[in-house]
Design a protein around this motif. Structure first.
Motif, PDB file in Angstrom:
ATOM      1  N   ASN A 198     -14.157  18.685  15.400  1.00 11.82           N
ATOM      2  CA  ASN A 198     -13.519  19.984  15.597  1.00 11.82           C
ATOM      3  C   ASN A 198     -13.019  20.552  14.271  1.00 11.82           C
ATOM      4  OD1 ASN A 198     -12.449  21.953  17.667  1.00 11.82           O
ATOM      5  ND2 ASN A 198     -10.554  21.453  16.613  1.00 11.82           N
ATOM      6  N   ALA A 199     -12.554  19.674  13.378  1.00 14.59           N
ATOM      7  CA  ALA A 199     -12.084  20.120  12.054  1.00 14.59           C
ATOM      8  C   ALA A 199     -13.231  20.776  11.282  1.00 14.59           C
ATOM      9  CB  ALA A 199     -11.519  18.937  11.274  1.00 14.59           C
ATOM     10  N   ALA A 200     -14.399  20.115  11.288  1.00 16.17           N
ATOM     11  CA  ALA A 200     -15.573  20.681  10.587  1.00 16.17           C
ATOM     12  C   ALA A 200     -15.961  22.034  11.195  1.00 16.17           C
ATOM     13  CB  ALA A 200     -16.738  19.700  10.678  1.00 16.17           C
ATOM     14  N   ASP A 224      -5.305  19.285   7.052  1.00 14.06           N
ATOM     15  CA  ASP A 224      -4.200  18.309   7.149  1.00 14.06           C
ATOM     16  C   ASP A 224      -4.698  16.965   7.686  1.00 14.06           C
ATOM     17  OD1 ASP A 224      -2.003  19.642   6.119  1.00 14.06           O
ATOM     18  OD2 ASP A 224      -1.518  20.626   8.012  1.00 14.06           O
ATOM     19  N   ILE A 225      -5.468  16.998   8.767  1.00  8.76           N
ATOM     20  CA  ILE A 225      -5.898  15.737   9.381  1.00  8.76           C
ATOM     21  C   ILE A 225      -6.953  15.062   8.494  1.00  8.76           C
ATOM     22  CG2 ILE A 225      -7.780  16.537  10.901  1.00  8.76           C
ATOM     23  CD1 ILE A 225      -4.948  14.085  11.882  1.00  8.76           C
ATOM     24  N   ILE A 226      -7.774  15.848   7.801  1.00  4.91           N
ATOM     25  CA  ILE A 226      -8.745  15.278   6.852  1.00  4.91           C
ATOM     26  C   ILE A 226      -8.001  14.563   5.724  1.00  4.91           C
ATOM     27  CG2 ILE A 226     -10.536  15.835   5.144  1.00  4.91           C
ATOM     28  CD1 ILE A 226     -11.288  18.225   7.068  1.00  4.91           C
ATOM     29  N   GLN A 227      -6.929  15.190   5.235  1.00  2.27           N
ATOM     30  CA  GLN A 227      -6.126  14.560   4.179  1.00  2.27           C
ATOM     31  C   GLN A 227      -5.500  13.257   4.673  1.00  2.27           C
ATOM     32  OE1 GLN A 227      -3.337  16.980   2.011  1.00  2.27           O
ATOM     33  NE2 GLN A 227      -4.768  18.650   1.728  1.00  2.27           N
ATOM     34  N   ILE A 251     -18.013  11.513   6.676  1.00  2.00           N
ATOM     35  CA  ILE A 251     -19.391  11.861   6.315  1.00  2.00           C
ATOM     36  C   ILE A 251     -20.204  12.164   7.575  1.00  2.00           C
ATOM     37  CG2 ILE A 251     -21.521  10.979   5.251  1.00  2.00           C
ATOM     38  CD1 ILE A 251     -19.600   9.237   3.441  1.00  2.00           C
ATOM     39  N   ASP A 252     -20.034  11.312   8.608  1.00  2.00           N
ATOM     40  CA  ASP A 252     -20.779  11.490   9.868  1.00  2.00           C
ATOM     41  C   ASP A 252     -20.502  12.842  10.511  1.00  2.00           C
ATOM     42  OD1 ASP A 252     -21.774   8.958   9.468  1.00  2.00           O
ATOM     43  OD2 ASP A 252     -20.386   7.978  10.874  1.00  2.00           O
ATOM     44  N   ASN A 253     -19.278  13.352  10.309  1.00  2.00           N
ATOM     45  CA  ASN A 253     -18.908  14.643  10.908  1.00  2.00           C
ATOM     46  C   ASN A 253     -19.078  15.819   9.939  1.00  2.00           C
ATOM     47  OD1 ASN A 253     -17.687  14.227  13.769  1.00  2.00           O
ATOM     48  ND2 ASN A 253     -16.825  12.553  12.568  1.00  2.00           N
ATOM     49  N   ASN A 254     -19.806  15.571   8.833  1.00  2.00           N
ATOM     50  CA  ASN A 254     -20.147  16.633   7.866  1.00  2.00           C
ATOM     51  C   ASN A 254     -18.927  17.339   7.264  1.00  2.00           C
ATOM     52  OD1 ASN A 254     -22.990  16.318   8.185  1.00  2.00           O
ATOM     53  ND2 ASN A 254     -22.813  17.365  10.163  1.00  2.00           N
ATOM     54  N   ILE A 255     -17.840  16.563   7.100  1.00  2.00           N
ATOM     55  CA  ILE A 255     -16.615  17.148   6.541  1.00  2.00           C
ATOM     56  C   ILE A 255     -16.803  17.619   5.093  1.00  2.00           C
ATOM     57  CG2 ILE A 255     -14.237  16.598   5.825  1.00  2.00           C
ATOM     58  CD1 ILE A 255     -14.522  17.074   8.855  1.00  2.00           C
ATOM     59  N   PRO A 256     -17.441  16.828   4.198  1.00  2.00           N
ATOM     60  CA  PRO A 256     -17.601  17.312   2.811  1.00  2.00           C
ATOM     61  C   PRO A 256     -18.276  18.684   2.733  1.00  2.00           C
ATOM     62  CG  PRO A 256     -18.105  14.978   2.925  1.00  2.00           C
ATOM     63  CD  PRO A 256     -17.953  15.450   4.348  1.00  2.00           C
ATOM     64  N   GLN A 257     -19.380  18.835   3.469  1.00  2.00           N
ATOM     65  CA  GLN A 257     -20.106  20.107   3.443  1.00  2.00           C
ATOM     66  C   GLN A 257     -19.259  21.242   4.022  1.00  2.00           C
ATOM     67  OE1 GLN A 257     -23.566  20.623   2.210  1.00  2.00           O
ATOM     68  NE2 GLN A 257     -22.505  22.591   2.153  1.00  2.00           N
ATOM     69  N   ALA A 258     -18.486  20.940   5.093  1.00  2.00           N
ATOM     70  CA  ALA A 258     -17.656  21.975   5.730  1.00  2.00           C
ATOM     71  C   ALA A 258     -16.586  22.492   4.769  1.00  2.00           C
ATOM     72  CB  ALA A 258     -17.006  21.416   6.996  1.00  2.00           C
ATOM     73  N   LYS A 309     -19.889  11.140  -3.373  1.00  2.00           N
ATOM     74  CA  LYS A 309     -21.348  11.285  -3.474  1.00  2.00           C
ATOM     75  C   LYS A 309     -21.825  12.426  -2.574  1.00  2.00           C
ATOM     76  CE  LYS A 309     -25.561   8.508  -3.404  1.00  2.00           C
ATOM     77  NZ  LYS A 309     -26.180   7.235  -3.009  1.00  2.00           N
ATOM     78  N   GLU A 310     -21.248  12.479  -1.351  1.00  2.00           N
ATOM     79  CA  GLU A 310     -21.607  13.558  -0.417  1.00  2.00           C
ATOM     80  C   GLU A 310     -21.111  14.909  -0.929  1.00  2.00           C
ATOM     81  OE1 GLU A 310     -23.554  13.308   2.381  1.00  2.00           O
ATOM     82  OE2 GLU A 310     -23.855  11.287   1.576  1.00  2.00           O
ATOM     83  N   LEU A 311     -19.926  14.898  -1.537  1.00  2.00           N
ATOM     84  CA  LEU A 311     -19.390  16.145  -2.086  1.00  2.00           C
ATOM     85  C   LEU A 311     -20.264  16.652  -3.234  1.00  2.00           C
ATOM     86  CD1 LEU A 311     -15.584  15.312  -2.008  1.00  2.00           C
ATOM     87  CD2 LEU A 311     -16.656  17.258  -0.871  1.00  2.00           C
TER      88      LEU A 311
END
Length: 453
Positions: free
Chosen positions: A257-259, A288-291, A304-311, A355-357
């Motif tokens: 949901n964050a992404a 906040d929750i990612i941090q 990484i699985d939830n595509n957070i870096p790209q988001a 690496k993903e970032l």
């Protein structure tokens, strides 16, 4: 104005132990601690003609939190200061104010909650926890928790609050009384700052009810209920120091949901303004929750699985696509941009995530954001001591000249924007190193002394 900004700006620079030591030994630190230590805590604090007493104390707490969030050696500099004892003293003074007077003074309650958050940050580091215990923090925390129960009139047992809390987190109970639920979540956030209570809340399995409640509230159309999702995420973030809890959060739909919120929030010129006021809440909660997950000891693979870096990079790039004029007129956009950069700063510590970032072109996005922030400021601000224009690419190496106090005093708004730029720039380790060589920390300290004294 700058009283609140300089401690926040220093946060990334303070990660260097030498800089932390320099700040702790400066008059700035002494003045900040004096503001906290001598805050006139009584029933009339920050009210009527005394309005304005709160920012000085809050700025001191911002500085302590910034130091507490640094690496081990930098934290040790805080251990040798009067900070831990000053915060404990502040909590006790607020708890001495009669309950009926506290109910009528939101400034005191805000300060108490900020004190407790600051103790929570310091408690994560054993030497600071030792200093807090020496100053009487465990008893002060018990008093504060009892005061918050009484102020909010919550039916929660002081000796064993977990079962009461779990029953009050039942979605049906929350739907019937959202105002009470908000107070319960505030109490959980306060309790979670105490290591013993944090452990009790985790072992008593308050985590699953919180995640279930978040799922339920997120799907509810009642604005009063949607409003508390941020407080649920804040509570989960504090409890996520426990690796099992961090794993439960990571395994839930919270990161997905964050992404989604970072990707789908329309960050255009009208973002969070007029009829769209409140749009900033969801992306800020996402970051906040990612941090919190980034700061935890759990595996970062779910990010990484939830595509957070790209988001996060998508969000930064979309904000930086706005014109400098639109960014200047929209503080929400700049706040979200800064929060995104702060989040990258935490995520880059994990090699897998970095690496993903890099794949998502994070360095390019950071530079794009900095260039846009520079374009929001008047060109004549970027001049050296001889009055010559400084090329854009050299700005990060010449911040100490730009921070000349006379120029800053002439235009407080320029000063604040410049501080935002310095904080953003310091998320890049290479630029932070250049700022250190340019003696920016001393320039910031000098600037802060003008506004904090």
């Amino acid at each position: 104005m700058c009283i609140r900004d300089s401690p926040k700006t220093m946060e990334n620079l303070l990660k260097d132990p030498e800089i932390a030591k320099q700040i702790v030994n400066s008059n700035f630190m002494k003045n900040a601690m004096s503001n906290l230590d001598n805050a006139p805590i009584d029933k009339d604090f920050n009210k009527g003609p005394r309005e304005g007493e709160l920012p000085g104390a809050e700025a001191a707490l911002d500085l302590i939190q910034a130091l507490a969030n640094t690496k081990g050696e930098s934290k040790l500099a805080l251990k040798k200061s009067s900070g831990p004892a000053a915060v404990v003293k502040n909590v006790n003074l607020i708890c001495d104010v009669p309950i009926d007077d506290l109910k009528k003074n939101p400034g005191l309650l805000n300060l108490l909650n900020k004190d407790l958050d600051t103790i929570g940050e310091m408690n994560k580091f054993p030497p600071l926890k030792f200093q807090l215990n020496k100053a009487g923090a465990p008893d002060a925390l018990k008093r504060a928790h009892q005061v918050l129960r009484e102020v909010n009139q919550l039916p929660i047992s002081p000796s064993d609050p977990v079962d009461n809390i779990k029953s009050l987190l039942d979605p049906k109970t929350v739907e019937q009384n959202p105002a009470q639920a908000e107070k319960v979540l505030d109490l959980i956030n306060a309790l979670a700052n105490d290591p013993r209570m944090n452990d009790k809340l985790n072992k008593g399995d308050c985590v699953k009810p919180l995640i279930d409640l978040w799922e339920n509230m997120r799907k509810n159309n009642n604005p009063e209920l949607q409003k508390i999702t941020g407080k649920i995420l804040k509570a989960l973030g504090k409890l996520s120091k426990d690796p099992e809890t961090a794993k439960k959060i990571a395994d839930s739909s919270i990161l997905k949901n964050a992404a989604k919120n970072l990707n789908n929030t329309p960050v255009d010129a009208k973002f969070n303004k007029g009829s769209r006021l409140g749009e900033i809440q969801k992306p800020l909660e996402a970051l906040d929750i990612i941090q919190a997950i980034a700061d935890s000891d759990t595996d970062k693979q779910p990010l990484i699985d939830n595509n957070i870096p790209q988001a996060i990079i998508n969000n930064l790039n979309k904000i930086a696509d706005n014109s400098p004029e639109d960014l200047k007129k929209n503080p929400g956009l700049k706040d979200l941009l800064q929060k995104g950069l702060d989040t990258l700063d935490k995520l880059k510590k994990d090699p897998k995530v970095w690496k993903e970032l890099e794949k998502a072109e994070a360095p390019k996005a950071i530079q794009k954001a900095l260039d846009k922030l520079i374009d929001t400021l008047p060109k004549d601000l970027f001049k050296d001591r001889n009055g010559q224009p400084i090329p854009k690419e050299e700005i990060p190496e010449t911040f100490s000249q730009i921070l000349d106090n006379d120029k800053v005093k002439e235009n407080p708004e320029n000063a604040k924007n410049l501080l935002d730029l310095i904080k953003a720039a310091s998320t890049d380790p290479a630029i932070a190193e250049k700022m250190k060589k340019d003696n920016v920390p001393q320039a910031l300290t000098n600037l802060s002394l003008i506004h904090i004294s």
